[in-house]
Every structure is written in structure tokens, then in C-alpha cells.
Design a protein around this motif. Structure first.
Motif: not given
Length: 388
Positions: A151, A240, A244-245, A248, A322
Motif C-alpha cells: 500500500d 501516486r 498505482e498504474t 497494476q 485496476p
């Protein structure tokens, strides 16, 4: 793999048909990579590299870049790459998973190159991507601290302005290929928020230590940064979304790798069941073995559907990525681990020995299950994204 009807015509946007068949060019890519890995990554070579500190063969790494251009497969042409997309890349990962390829391909290509693409600006990409594409730069992203959380909001590493740029402080652990990387991308918190920094591991204030891991085919390290000089990648405080991409797309790539490994152990189990004779008949004729092989086949085919769906979503860069990535990572992790476990059971006593390759796939399956988040973590992400 495309969004075309059976007759080849484009479908309306509200009637998208996902064709999970591969093109002739993609099939040829698979054959080329498979031939290369059969020659350069046989079991004997995997075992040899496992025992080394580096965990890869520099000559093979250079040959991959020079002759096959695999490191730059999905990097844009203006930065020295081939300009292909995630689907072609996932074909490569599937074959590498089947061969247990030892090398910093995942860290450099699935993690670092994507982080630079989705977080960095044009200047950052021009500075770092050509080196990755040519194989001269081995890069990785230091995503977790000692707690092992994936996370990004739990990031404990910090950065502040110092000298002509920034300095980074903190500890990053379980860094894939961290001991051999020449470029470390480090997420860190600044006053503006989560940012990404490029760190030279040979710079003062950087120490790295190899970690003893169950899966010796994928090396990991612990890294400590004490006022380590760092260059900002992208915009301060705005990393961020891009990270995150990146995670994924990397999770979807790992799912493809898991599919390759699961298919390989299924093939090994079926072959052994046909040739191993007990009580005067092949063990594959026994109902219990038939059930095991049938369950493995169901796992593998279902995992392929999940992984290919994630590859399509990554290729299209659509809003389903996602969900597709977490679905693929959670399902393929469990499918691979189940198949690797059943492979040992079907082989019986010999499957437990060091000399047999079954344990190599079992260990890779277990480490991959945890890498980038275990199934429980991704099911929680799915629940959040679906509003459950």
C-alpha cells in the motif's frame, strides 16, 4: 489479441468483443522467445544462476537486448524501444515464467520502465529509458519497507531538498534485483506528497544487502538510504497515480508469468502420469490422478482467461485495468500455487527431492503469490473498487 469481430470488422464501443487469440506476429514472438529460453535458460542454467550472488548471466542479458530487443519491446521508439504494447510483453513474461528465467527482466521492464512512463516527464524518459531498452541499465523500483506492505500510503521513506536536488532517507526491503541494479527508483514522501526519485546505488548514503529468500531464482535486497542524493522523477507530490498504474500493469504481467509456470507444471504432471507405471499400468489411469490433472487443467485455463483479460485492459489503458489486474493477480497466484503443489504430489517421492525441478516451480509459485500483494490483498482491493 484485439477488439475485432470474427469477420474482422470493428465493433461499436458498447459491443466490445475481446478476442483472446494471438496474432501471427505475436505467435512468432512467442516461438522466438521460447527457442531462446530453451537454449539459454535450461534447468541446469537456472540452478547455476541460483547459486550466484548476481542471479543472472550478463552475456545472456546483453544478447537479449542486442539480438532480440526484449528489454525495449514495450518502450516507445523515440526512446530506443520497439513500441509494442503490454500484450506482446505478456507473451514474453509467460514464456519466462515457464522457463524460470533468472534475470532482472521483470524489475527493469515491468516495474522501472512503467514507473518512468507513468510518473516521469519527457525529460526523465529521455534520460533513463534508452539505457533500459539497450540493456545497459538494470533498474528496479523499491516499493516496500521492512513491513512488506504494498500500500503506497504506508510509505515510510522520506525526501527533502538538499544541495542541488533532494536527499532520501529510509529503508526499502524486498527490492527485486536491488543488489545488481544500476538505477533505483524510490517512492518517498515529501512536503508535497508521494514522489518518485532516481537514486544511484553507488552514491554515498546508500547501502544494500542481499536477502536470503525461499525462491532463489528471483533475488531480493534490503536497501538503506541516509541522506542519499536523489533526482526527482516527474512532479513533486504527484507520483501516486502513476505508481498505482505501474503496480497494476506489473501485477498483470506477473499473472502472465504465473500462467506460464502453471502450464509448465501441468505439462510435466501429465507427461509423468502417462509414463510412470505402478501395478502394471500408467498412474494416469488411476481416478485420483485423473482428478488432479483435470483440476490443474481447469486452473490453468481459467488463469489464462484472467491474465489475458488483464493484458487486454492494460493494452487499452481503460478503466477496467485496476479490477482486471487485481482479479488476475489473485486468481493466477492461487492457481499457480495449487498446480505446483499438485505437481509434487503426482510425482510422488521423487517430486520432493532437490534433484527434481518440481520444487523450483513450487518456490517460485509461493514467492510470486506474495510479490506485489497476496490474493487476500487484491481481493480487498477488488472489494473496494467494486464498492462491495
Amino acid at each position: 489479441m484485439s477488439n475485432l469481430d470474427d469477420d474482422g470488422s470493428d465493433t461499436p464501443d458498447d459491443e466490445v468483443f475481446m478476442n483472446f487469440g494471438f496474432s501471427d506476429e505475436q505467435d512468432e514472438l512467442r516461438r522466438m522467445v521460447r527457442r531462446f529460453l530453451e537454449e539459454k535458460s535450461p534447468e541446469s542454467e537456472v540452478r547455476r544462476l541460483m547459486a550466484t550472488d548476481e542471479g543472472y548471466d550478463p552475456a545472456v542479458w546483453s544478447q537479449m537486448a542486442r539480438e532480440l530487443a526484449l528489454q525495449g519491446l514495450a518502450i516507445p521508439e523515440e526512446f530506443g524501444g520497439q513500441g509494442y504494447g503490454p500484450v506482446e510483453l505478456y507473451v514474453v513474461f509467460e514464456e519466462m515464467g515457464a522457463a524460470l528465467f533468472c534475470g532482472p527482466y521483470f524489475s527493469s521492464v515491468a516495474l522501472a520502465a512503467n514507473a518512468l512512463t507513468f510518473v516521469g516527464g519527457a525529460d526523465d524518459q529521455a534520460r533513463y529509458l534508452p539505457g533500459i531498452a539497450s540493456g545497459e541499465t538494470i533498474a528496479t523500483v523499491a516499493l516496500t519497507d521492512d513491513g512488506g506492505s504494498w500500500d503506497l500510503s504506508t510509505t515510510t521513506t522520506t525526501a527533502r531538498r538538499g544541495g542541488d536536488g533532494f536527499v532520501v532517507n529510509g529503508v526499502r526491503s524486498f527490492v527485486t534485483d536491488g543488489s545488481i541494479a544500476s538505477l533505483i527508483l524510490v517512492p518517498a514522501m515529501t512536503d508535497a506528497g508521494l514522489s518518485l526519485f532516481a537514486v544511484d546505488p553507488s552514491a554515498p548514503g546508500v547501502t544494500r544487502q542481499s536477502l536470503a529468500t525461499m525462491d532463489q531464482t528471483r533475488k531480493q535486497s534490503r536497501m538503506e538510504f541516509v541522506d542519499a542524493p536523489a533526482a526527482l522523477v516527474g512532479v513533486d507530490g504527484q507520483a501516486r497515480g502513476g505508481l498505482e498504474t505501474t503496480m497494476q500493469i506489473a501485477a498483470a504481467a506477473l499473472a502472465a508469468e504465473q500462467v506460464g509456470g502453471a502450464q509448465r507444471v501441468l505439462d510435466a504432471s501429465v507427461e509423468y502420469a502417462k509414463t510412470r507405471v505402478q501395478f502394471g499400468r500408467p498412474i494416469g489411469s488411476f481416478q485420483a490422478i485423473k482428478h488432479k490433472c483435470a483440476d490443474m487443467l481447469l486452473d490453468v485455463e481459467s488463469a489464462k482467461s484472467a491474465a489475458y483479460y488483464a493484458a487486454w485492459a492494460a493494452q487499452e489503458r481503460n478503466e477496467e485495468l485496476p479490477i482486471a489486474a487485481s482479479l488476475a493477480k489473485s486468481f493466477c497466484s492461487e492457481a499457480y500455487f495449487h498446480c505446483a503443489s499438485e505437481n509434487i504430489q503426482i510425482h510422488g517421492g521423487i517430486g520432493f527431492t532437490w534433484e527434481h525441478p518440481a520444487h523450483l516451480y513450487f518456490k517460485r509459485a509461493k514467492s510470486s503469490e506474495l510479490f506485489l500483494g497476496d490474493p487476500a490483498y487484491h481481493r480487498e482491493l477488488l472489494a473496494q473498487r467494486l464498492g462491495v
